[in-house]
Design a protein around this motif. Structure first.
Motif, mmCIF file in Angstrom:
data_model
loop_
_atom_site.group_PDB
_atom_site.id
_atom_site.type_symbol
_atom_site.label_atom_id
_atom_site.label_comp_id
_atom_site.label_asym_id
_atom_site.label_seq_id
_atom_site.Cartn_x
_atom_site.Cartn_y
_atom_site.Cartn_z
ATOM 1 N N GLN A 15 0.830 -1.236 0.088
ATOM 2 C CA GLN A 15 -0.069 0.030 0.104
ATOM 3 C C GLN A 15 0.803 1.311 -0.030
ATOM 4 O O GLN A 15 0.175 2.387 -0.384
ATOM 5 C CB GLN A 15 -0.932 0.122 1.369
ATOM 6 C CG GLN A 15 -2.103 -1.191 1.214
ATOM 7 C CD GLN A 15 -2.712 -1.109 -0.169
ATOM 8 O OE1 GLN A 15 -3.331 0.032 -0.265
ATOM 9 N NE2 GLN A 15 -3.227 -2.152 -0.648
ATOM 10 N N LEU A 16 2.190 0.933 0.263
ATOM 11 C CA LEU A 16 3.023 2.369 0.219
ATOM 12 C C LEU A 16 3.258 2.675 -1.048
ATOM 13 O O LEU A 16 3.770 1.979 -2.011
ATOM 14 C CB LEU A 16 4.399 1.821 0.810
ATOM 15 C CG LEU A 16 4.259 1.318 2.419
ATOM 16 C CD1 LEU A 16 5.412 0.624 2.938
ATOM 17 C CD2 LEU A 16 3.784 2.717 3.260
ATOM 18 N N ARG A 17 2.920 3.907 -1.413
ATOM 19 C CA ARG A 17 2.859 4.645 -2.626
ATOM 20 C C ARG A 17 4.112 5.904 -2.737
ATOM 21 O O ARG A 17 4.004 6.754 -1.908
ATOM 22 C CB ARG A 17 1.886 5.090 -3.221
ATOM 23 C CG ARG A 17 0.610 4.190 -3.389
ATOM 24 C CD ARG A 17 0.894 3.352 -4.594
ATOM 25 N NE ARG A 17 -0.091 2.476 -4.832
ATOM 26 C CZ ARG A 17 -0.313 1.110 -4.581
ATOM 27 N NH1 ARG A 17 0.886 0.523 -3.796
ATOM 28 N NH2 ARG A 17 -1.398 0.378 -4.722
ATOM 29 N N VAL A 18 5.176 5.678 -3.627
ATOM 30 C CA VAL A 18 5.878 6.751 -3.946
ATOM 31 C C VAL A 18 5.460 7.750 -5.071
ATOM 32 O O VAL A 18 5.141 7.209 -6.184
ATOM 33 C CB VAL A 18 7.490 6.124 -4.220
ATOM 34 C CG1 VAL A 18 8.415 7.284 -4.361
ATOM 35 C CG2 VAL A 18 7.822 5.134 -3.236
ATOM 36 N N SER A 19 5.513 8.851 -4.780
ATOM 37 C CA SER A 19 5.076 9.889 -5.798
ATOM 38 C C SER A 19 5.850 11.265 -5.635
ATOM 39 O O SER A 19 6.570 11.474 -4.589
ATOM 40 C CB SER A 19 3.554 10.172 -5.667
ATOM 41 O OG SER A 19 3.431 10.815 -4.220
ATOM 42 N N ALA A 20 5.808 11.797 -6.978
ATOM 43 C CA ALA A 20 6.419 13.152 -6.731
ATOM 44 C C ALA A 20 5.730 14.279 -5.979
ATOM 45 O O ALA A 20 4.599 13.973 -5.671
ATOM 46 C CB ALA A 20 6.716 13.611 -8.298
ATOM 47 N N ASP A 21 6.614 15.048 -5.553
ATOM 48 C CA ASP A 21 5.920 15.926 -4.504
ATOM 49 C C ASP A 21 6.686 17.495 -4.671
ATOM 50 O O ASP A 21 7.773 17.514 -4.259
ATOM 51 C CB ASP A 21 6.182 15.438 -2.930
ATOM 52 C CG ASP A 21 5.567 16.425 -1.805
ATOM 53 O OD1 ASP A 21 4.259 16.847 -2.204
ATOM 54 O OD2 ASP A 21 6.012 16.552 -0.980
ATOM 55 N N ALA A 22 5.983 18.399 -4.957
ATOM 56 C CA ALA A 22 6.371 19.714 -5.014
ATOM 57 C C ALA A 22 6.298 20.475 -3.635
ATOM 58 O O ALA A 22 5.428 20.288 -3.030
ATOM 59 C CB ALA A 22 5.351 20.631 -5.888
ATOM 60 N N PRO A 23 7.504 21.375 -3.302
ATOM 61 C CA PRO A 23 7.302 21.865 -1.926
ATOM 62 C C PRO A 23 6.193 22.723 -2.018
ATOM 63 O O PRO A 23 5.806 23.534 -3.099
ATOM 64 C CB PRO A 23 8.655 22.542 -2.178
ATOM 65 C CG PRO A 23 9.667 21.907 -3.076
ATOM 66 C CD PRO A 23 8.542 21.452 -4.060
ATOM 67 N N ALA A 24 5.563 22.895 -0.878
ATOM 68 C CA ALA A 24 4.350 23.484 -0.569
ATOM 69 C C ALA A 24 4.710 24.881 0.037
ATOM 70 O O ALA A 24 5.627 24.883 0.799
ATOM 71 C CB ALA A 24 3.187 22.942 0.297
ATOM 72 N N ASP A 25 3.951 25.982 0.076
ATOM 73 C CA ASP A 25 4.168 27.313 0.642
ATOM 74 C C ASP A 25 3.485 27.230 2.081
ATOM 75 O O ASP A 25 2.420 26.668 2.279
ATOM 76 C CB ASP A 25 3.631 28.393 -0.057
ATOM 77 C CG ASP A 25 4.132 28.603 -1.368
ATOM 78 O OD1 ASP A 25 5.474 28.287 -1.687
ATOM 79 O OD2 ASP A 25 3.348 28.965 -2.500
ATOM 80 N N PRO A 26 4.497 27.553 3.081
ATOM 81 C CA PRO A 26 3.848 27.541 4.399
ATOM 82 C C PRO A 26 2.725 28.488 4.715
ATOM 83 O O PRO A 26 2.680 29.643 4.261
ATOM 84 C CB PRO A 26 5.144 27.934 5.222
ATOM 85 C CG PRO A 26 6.191 27.822 4.424
ATOM 86 C CD PRO A 26 5.794 27.867 2.927
ATOM 87 N N GLY A 27 1.792 27.942 5.358
ATOM 88 C CA GLY A 27 0.496 28.854 5.889
ATOM 89 C C GLY A 27 1.154 29.754 7.059
ATOM 90 O O GLY A 27 1.996 29.576 7.702
#
Length: 323
Positions: A15-27
């Motif tokens: 069930q572990l899925r590796v995916s691309a991830d863009a850095p998010a802007d902090p709130g």
């Protein structure tokens, strides 16, 4: 390329899925941390399997260390470039970067490496909870620590010895027994089928231990209860070997007069004052050389292998993921 590890539904390592991830802007009140090291623990497995349910889909992981990359509005205590570590909620450490409330970030002193902090935050705060709140351990205390060569067991043994306790550890093999002794165990009981109750009685001259820490679960808890003196304490801190059978209250008292605790690291770390006090104690212990011993560092995308090794008992010490 930045990555993250998510599950869409509870289950096995498939069930572990590796995916691309863009850095998010902090709130507001948030920071973005770029991880240098991420801790792997049984809590992650419990989250993955659904024993401790998470909102889905969810990124796993409850501890890590790295560098502040960006800050959101209202953040005043931290700046980009600061080194930090953390443990506890919100879950989401299995990623190259993550957003984290500023309040959860613990500033890392220059003399403490990120990998040491990532290997020690969860286990160290757990040890602080067990050794101070659940049962005050000190000189004259005799403690039984299961899986004394594992990540939590070894650190707990080191810290208990520092406080003056006599430590009886258990391990599954002679190889791990030597590691448990190196971690501070005065006596080691070897083998899952060992006469645990008889050996503890012999080592304590029939008295029993003052406190026992059982992260094995399954049928072990009943045996652990029989190792503790009257008015002693048992802390059930996990179930690596499977679910714990229903417990009859007569197994605890009044004849035995035992205290049974089922403490939660996540609940302990949820209170910010307690969390910061425990984290400061972990940093003090790390400076003394009392921390998690790193067994293996896996690439973030090799998370399934890390989980499989942890579940199979192939790990010795703490395990890390490295983005």
């Amino acid at each position: 390329m930045d990555k993250k590890i998510q599950i869409a539904r509870p289950g096995g390592i498939d069930q572990l899925r590796v995916s691309a991830d863009a850095p998010a802007d902090p709130g507001p009140g948030e920071i973005r941390v770029r991880h240098e090291a991420i801790g792997v623990s049984f809590i992650d497995i419990y989250h993955r399997t659904g024993l401790y349910p998470l909102p889905l889909p969810s990124t796993l992981g409850v501890e890590g260390a790295g560098v502040v990359e960006a800050t959101g509005p209202g953040v005043t205590r931290l700046s980009p470039g600061d080194r930090v570590a953390y443990a506890g909620a919100p879950v989401g450490a299995y990623a190259s970067t993550r957003l984290l409330p500023e309040t959860r970030a613990i500033v890392l002193p220059d003399d403490i490496p990120a990998n040491a902090a990532a290997a020690s935050m969860l286990r160290g705060i757990t040890a602080h909870m067990l050794l101070t709140l659940i049962f005050p351990v000190g000189p004259g205390t005799t403690a039984l620590i299961h899986a004394a060569a594992g990540g939590t067991g070894a650190l707990l043994s080191r810290w208990a010895k520092y406080l003056g306790a006599t430590v009886i550890g258990t391990t599954s093999s002679m190889e791990k027994a030597e590691l448990a002794r190196q971690a501070g165990a005065d006596h080691v009981i070897v083998g899952r089928d060992a006469d645990l109750i008889g050996e503890v009685r012999n080592l304590t001259e029939g008295r029993g231990v003052d406190v026992a820490y059982d992260g094995i679960g399954g049928g072990m808890l009943a045996r652990t209860l029989a190792c503790v003196r009257p008015f002693g304490t048992v802390a059930s801190i996990g179930q690596a070997a499977g679910p714990i059978p229903a417990l009859n209250l007569e197994d605890i008292g009044p004849r035995r007069s035992l205290s049974l605790a089922r403490p939660s690291f996540m609940a302990y770390a949820a209170d910010l004052s307690t969390y910061r006090t425990a984290a400061a104690a972990v940093m003090d212990m790390l400076r003394l050389g009392i921390g998690g011993t790193i067994d293996t560092a896996y690439a973030l995308e090799d998370v399934a292998r890390a989980h499989a090794d942890l579940e199979a008992g192939r790990s010795i010490g703490s395990m890390l993921l490295v983005p």
